[in-house]
Design an enzyme around this catalytic site. Structure first.
Site, mmCIF file in Angstrom:
data_model
loop_
_atom_site.group_PDB
_atom_site.id
_atom_site.type_symbol
_atom_site.label_atom_id
_atom_site.label_comp_id
_atom_site.label_asym_id
_atom_site.label_seq_id
_atom_site.Cartn_x
_atom_site.Cartn_y
_atom_site.Cartn_z
ATOM 1 N N ASP A 14 33.818 21.672 41.121
ATOM 2 C CA ASP A 14 32.529 21.016 40.879
ATOM 3 C C ASP A 14 32.713 19.493 40.830
ATOM 4 O OD1 ASP A 14 32.209 23.729 40.324
ATOM 5 O OD2 ASP A 14 30.611 23.361 38.869
ATOM 6 N N GLU A 68 29.617 27.200 48.008
ATOM 7 C CA GLU A 68 29.433 28.410 47.207
ATOM 8 C C GLU A 68 27.951 28.615 47.006
ATOM 9 O OE1 GLU A 68 32.038 26.974 43.840
ATOM 10 O OE2 GLU A 68 30.156 27.052 42.722
#
Ligand code: NAG
Ligand code: NAG
Ligand code: NAG
Ligand code: NAG
Ligand code: NAG
Ligand code: NAG
Ligand code: NAG
Ligand code: NAG
Ligand code: NAG
Length: 892
Positions: free
Chosen positions: A463, A533
């Site tokens: 992230d 994702e």
């Protein structure tokens, strides 16, 4: 359901298992040999003597320590020893109830004895590949390493142990310390699932003993300069050689590269000063190299490589033999800043899924092989590993099967302890020592991965992006292992380190339900650029899988309590603990379920639609003005029996999510864009067929629920490799839909549709879903008005005959041919075929279907095939059920 074992303290009779007989022969007996520790006796410090030195001497009594496999986290070991069973642990919320958690706050001991007869002039090493979270290592009563050095799940080290060894029995004791995902370098699960009670603590990878002469070798690096079109390539094999003696040594490095009758013999003399480590290179020219391709595009030739150091005419050491492949990868950012890849000069569109390891980090090569085979069956070409790099076998298999791997570090814990990361607590910040661990982790994983052609890129962040200091540590570590693949800053675009620049990959969701037209919306996670994702949060298992891990009460909750938090969803602190967003859509789009069966049928329809649209979106828009450049589905599979985020379930049973994906990811395909009625011709191959024929015919038919034709068109068009194009615009026809209609697209290489390349049926509503794009969050985009598929509940029944015959049978695989024929004048909607064993009524997993969950037009017939491992069932049968067809079981 089995009896629940009481949560017993560990050193009781339940775990009393005799310790292994001392191996009679030396674990290693000549230079160049490396052997794996064969297994361990495992015990908690709470139930062992506190005399660690004593326990690490040969002969210590560990007869009441259970015997476990060589790669075993503590929980995996407790399961192996029989204290817990999978079926019981996974059932309902047992994981929260039956495990005695009091034993996980303190270290665990792994002990093994091995025999060696050290000879003079020889050197011995103990090699680790990572222990979670950190460990003290003891050998024959002396401490070899402490937990500040042997630290991190990926901290691999090579320790010289020559002076610790004695002739005959030797003992090794590893004290593995408990793991806190936020503070330790480990493998966490973030919001994927509940955490394993031991947080993955233990010796999860191999520990090895090796013997060398005066010079030892590290793993080798493989470098070539092949680029597309070259008829020969320079090969360089580099290896670090270390002089273990206090005098200079001359020697020779020899290497052999073989594939079939191609063989390249390389040799290079070397001189090493006392205790010197240096790189020795072997170089040669390989004529007509055989090129490795991703599986859809060609073969996977793998060259065997061996490297040996010879000193005084004797083998001193052999580097671990590996198989390598010759292929060329390039990556960069396009004009929109989106990440692109080429493989062997051709544009490569990664279509893949995020890998889930076993929750307890158990490794089962055959289980993972089946997952990979399912990915190939799905038309997928890529697998992303977020922080779970597993073992060398994973890369070997991917090399053999032609699947690309995108490994990388994980999010949301120790790995992202950057000052600008507001998603972890303030106390999660990299210390000096953490940078040191990061360096060793990267060096070790690079040493494992560098030679594998399947590795597409390494993502040094997830992230968040690593800060400049960490990024340069990672990049330098990769470079020191001659990393030739792309290095990507992170799996998102929150920021980037200077040394790497923008990742060009987006992580903008969705993770929860979005309708099919989302993917064409040109915003957030829609099909443009590279999605690292994303998915609509689907993956509902079918009933036979569900019954293995849900109680009757849990099953009832599924359809009667649509907003309830469910243990088998994501962890209970995440946004994905319940199915409320998904269920709201299901209730609105398909109508409130009238039973569990009805809920599951509707869920499979939603899952199918959702995933087909995601893959069709990315594949059909690969040539759009802002092109789709790749997508990784969130996720490929779960770490445990899961209710969502998967292409196939934990038991390897495929359902709606799988079969929708399989249609959407077909290499040659024709698709429909839900937002504006465009029909696309998709080609993800890198060449035309053998005949070189580019002519294609697309048959478009729209019928209403009564089977009446609303639209019919045939279009002739030329296909182009690696290219998507518009075939037709049928929005006018779509506007004729009154309530619900069925659209069938058939792609064929002849005008009469005898050779069908793709057959694809949609159910479409007169009312499309409407998205509230401005209210998008990091995990989904809300829907203001839903499509209406409720008329599907009232379809008249269709009469479908099914015949099943054995098409072929070999020892390894049986293939059945299933012929479906719709005898009615109405469509036969969403026919689910389930391969079962007729004696047990259990699924035969995994089944490899050519297609499934199909919808037949009136009077249409279709042939499907399914293959499975012959040893799994002698009495296979196919269960037929679906939207408007009666349930029946057909024996073979
Ligand atoms: C596992 O890690 C979490 C932090 O992510 C921590 O709160 C918990 O105490 C750890 N569990 C054990 C058994 O150490
Ligand atoms: C590579 O080595 C393995 C094991 O040593 C052997 O089985 C295989 O046939 C070899 N392959 C080639 C292509 O030489
Ligand atoms: C090989 O040895 C050289 C010299 O000690 C060192 O600089 C380099 O980092 C080593 N490379 C690897 C991959 O260990
Ligand atoms: C990483 O470790 C290697 C090998 O020990 C060392 O040469 C290098 O200096 C380290 N890098 C940093 C930044 O500490
Ligand atoms: C959440 O899960 C953890 C561990 O699985 C458990 O200890 C805790 O009680 C649960 N919390 C809630 C609110 O259910
Ligand atoms: C449909 O949308 C795509 C992109 O989403 C666009 O390229 C195309 O021109 C649109 N077609 C029509 C008929 O509006
Ligand atoms: C793949 O597609 C891209 C973009 O359309 C094109 O530039 C490239 O030449 C194609 N490659 C092949 C081998 O067709
Ligand atoms: C299905 O297979 C049978 C032979 O088993 C063949 O006669 C028939 O034409 C096939 N039907 C279709 C629709 O392909
Ligand atoms: C297209 C097709 O397969 N049609 C067949 C299906 O159903 C009828 C009735 O059984 C057959 O006569 C058709 O040939």
């Amino acid at each position: 359901m089995k009896n629940i074992l009481p949560a017993v303290a560990v050193a009781t009779a339940v775990l009393a298992v005799g310790h292994a007989a001392t191996p009679p022969s030396s674990i290693v007996s000549s230079a160049g040999q490396t052997a794996k520790i064969a297994g361990w006796n495992l015990q908690s410090v709470l139930h062992a003597s506190s005399d660690i030195a004593g326990l690490s001497r040969p002969g210590a009594d560990v007869s009441n320590w259970p015997r476990v496999s060589p790669r075993t986290t503590v929980m995996a070991g407790l399961i192996e020893s029989g204290l817990y069973t999978d079926s019981n642990l996974w059932f309902s919320d047992n994981l929260n109830k039956v495990v005695d958690r009091s034993v996980f706050g303190t270290p665990w001991l792994y002990r093994e004895e091995f025999t060696v007869n050290p000879s003079s002039g020889q050197h011995y090493f103990l090699i680790t590949h990572g222990i979670t979270s950190k460990a003290d290592i003891w050998l024959n009563g002396k401490q070899l390493a402490d937990k500040d050095f042997q630290e991190g799940s990926y901290g691999g080290h090579k320790y010289e142990i020559t002076k610790f060894l004695q002739s005959g029995a030797n003992a090794i004791l590893i004290q593995a310390y408990e793991t806190n995902y936020l503070l330790d370098s480990a493998m966490g699960f973030v919001d994927w699932n509940p955490y394993p009670p031991d947080n993955g603590t233990g010796v999860w990878r191999d520990v090895e003993i090796s013997q060398t002469g005066p010079v030892s070798l590290a793993p080798f690096r493989f470098i070539h300069d092949w680029t597309p079109g070259k008829a020969s390539t320079k090969i360089t094999v580099k290896v670090n050689a270390t002089n273990l003696e206090s005098h200079a040594i001359d020697g020779t490095l020899t290497g052999q590269i073989t594939l079939g009758n191609q063989q390249l013999d390389l040799t290079e003399p070397f001189t090493l000063a006392a205790h010197e480590e240096k790189t020795v290179s072997l170089t040669g020219q390989l004529q007509d190299p055989q090129i490795w391709w991703p599986w859809l595009w060609g073969d996977q030739p793998l060259y065997n490589v061996t490297v040996t150091a010879v000193v005084n005419n004797k083998i001193s050491d052999a580097a671990e033999p590996r198989r390598v492949g010759i292929r060329h990868i390039e990556s960069g950012l396009n004009d929109f800043g989106d990440r692109t890849f080429t493989v062997n000069g051709q544009r490569f569109l990664p279509l893949g899924g995020g890998y889930g390891p076993d929750m307890f980090m158990r490794w089962d090569t055959e289980y993972v092989r089946k997952k990979f085979e399912l990915m190939v069956n799905l038309g997928m070409n890529t697998i992303r590993l977020e922080g779970k790099q597993e073992h060398p076998e994973l890369y070997d298999m991917a090399d053999e099967m032609g699947l690309m791997i995108m490994p990388g570090w994980e999010c949301c814990d120790w790995w992202e302890g950057w000052t600008y990361n507001t998603d972890v607590p303030d106390y999660v910040r990299f210390t000096e020592h953490d940078y040191w661990i990061a360096n060793y982790s990267m060096l070790h994983e690079a040493s494992m991965m560098q030679t594998h052609p399947s590795v597409l890129a390494f993502l040094v962040g997830s992230d968040y992006w690593p800060n400049d200091r960490a990024a340069s540590i990672y990049v330098n570590a990769l470079k020191s292992w001659d990393w030739l693949n792309p290095i990507v800053a992170s799996a998102g675009e929150l920021g980037f380190p200077e040394i790497l620049g923008s990742s060009g990959v987006k992580m903008d969701g969705p993770y929860d339900y979005v309708p099919p037209n989302y993917w064409y919306g040109g915003q957030v996670g829609a099909a443009f650029g590279f999605g690292s994702e994303e998915g609509a949060g689907v993956g509902t298992p079918e009933i036979r899988s569900l019954k293995k891990f849900l109680s009757d009460g849990d099953l009832k909750d599924l359809w009667t309590k649509p907003n309830k938090g469910l243990f088998h969803m994501s962890s209970n602190v995440s946004s994905f603990y319940d199915r409320s967003i998904y269920n709201k859509a299901l209730w609105n789009r398909y109508g409130p379920p009238s039973s569990l069966e009805d809920y599951l049928l509707k869920a499979q329809m939603m899952d199918y639609e959702a995933n087909r649209a995601e893959y069709e979106g990315f594949a059909s828009l690969q040539d759009a003005s802002r092109s789709a450049t790749g997508v990784i589905y969130w996720m490929m599979n779960g770490a445990w029996p899961n209710l969502h985020w998967q292409l196939f379930d934990y038991y390897l049973n495929p359902a709606g999510s799988y079969f929708g994906t399989k249609v959407g990811a077909r290499p040659e395909h024709v698709s429909f864009s839900y937002d504006n009625g465009t029909v696309y011709l998709i080609n993800r191959l890198n060449s035309l067929d053998k005949k070189g024929d580019a002519s294609r015919w697309v048959l478009i038919d729209l019928i209403d629920t009564a089977g009446k034709s609303l639209f019919h068109q045939q279009v002739k068009i030329d296909t182009k490799p690696n290219y998507s194009q518009e075939v037709a615009k049928i929005s006018k026809a779509i506007s004729k839909i009154k309530d619900v209609a069925f659209l069938r697209l058939i792609l064929s290489s002849d005008s009469k549709s005898t050779t069908i390349l793709s057959r694809n049926v949609y159910w479409l509503s007169s009312k499309n879903d409407v998205l509230k794009w401005d209210d998008s969050t990091w995990y989904y985009t809300p829907i203001s008005s839903y499509a209406d598929y409720t008329p599907l509940q009232k379809l008249p029944g269709a009469s479908v005959t099914t015949t099943v015959k054995q098409a072929s049978s070999a020892q390894s695989a049986t293939t059945l041919q299933v012929h479906l024929e719709n005898k009615s004048n109405v469509p036969a909607f969403f026919i689910r075929l389930v391969l079962i064993d007729s004696k047990t009524d259990e699924n035969i997993n995994p089944p490899y279907w050519s297609d499934n969950y199909v919808t037949l037009f009136p009077q249409e017939s279709i042939n499907l095939t399914v293959s499975f491992d012959s040893s799994l069932s002698a009495s296979p049968a196919v269960e037929v059920s679906g939207g408007n067809v009666a349930t029946q079981v057909i024996n073979v």
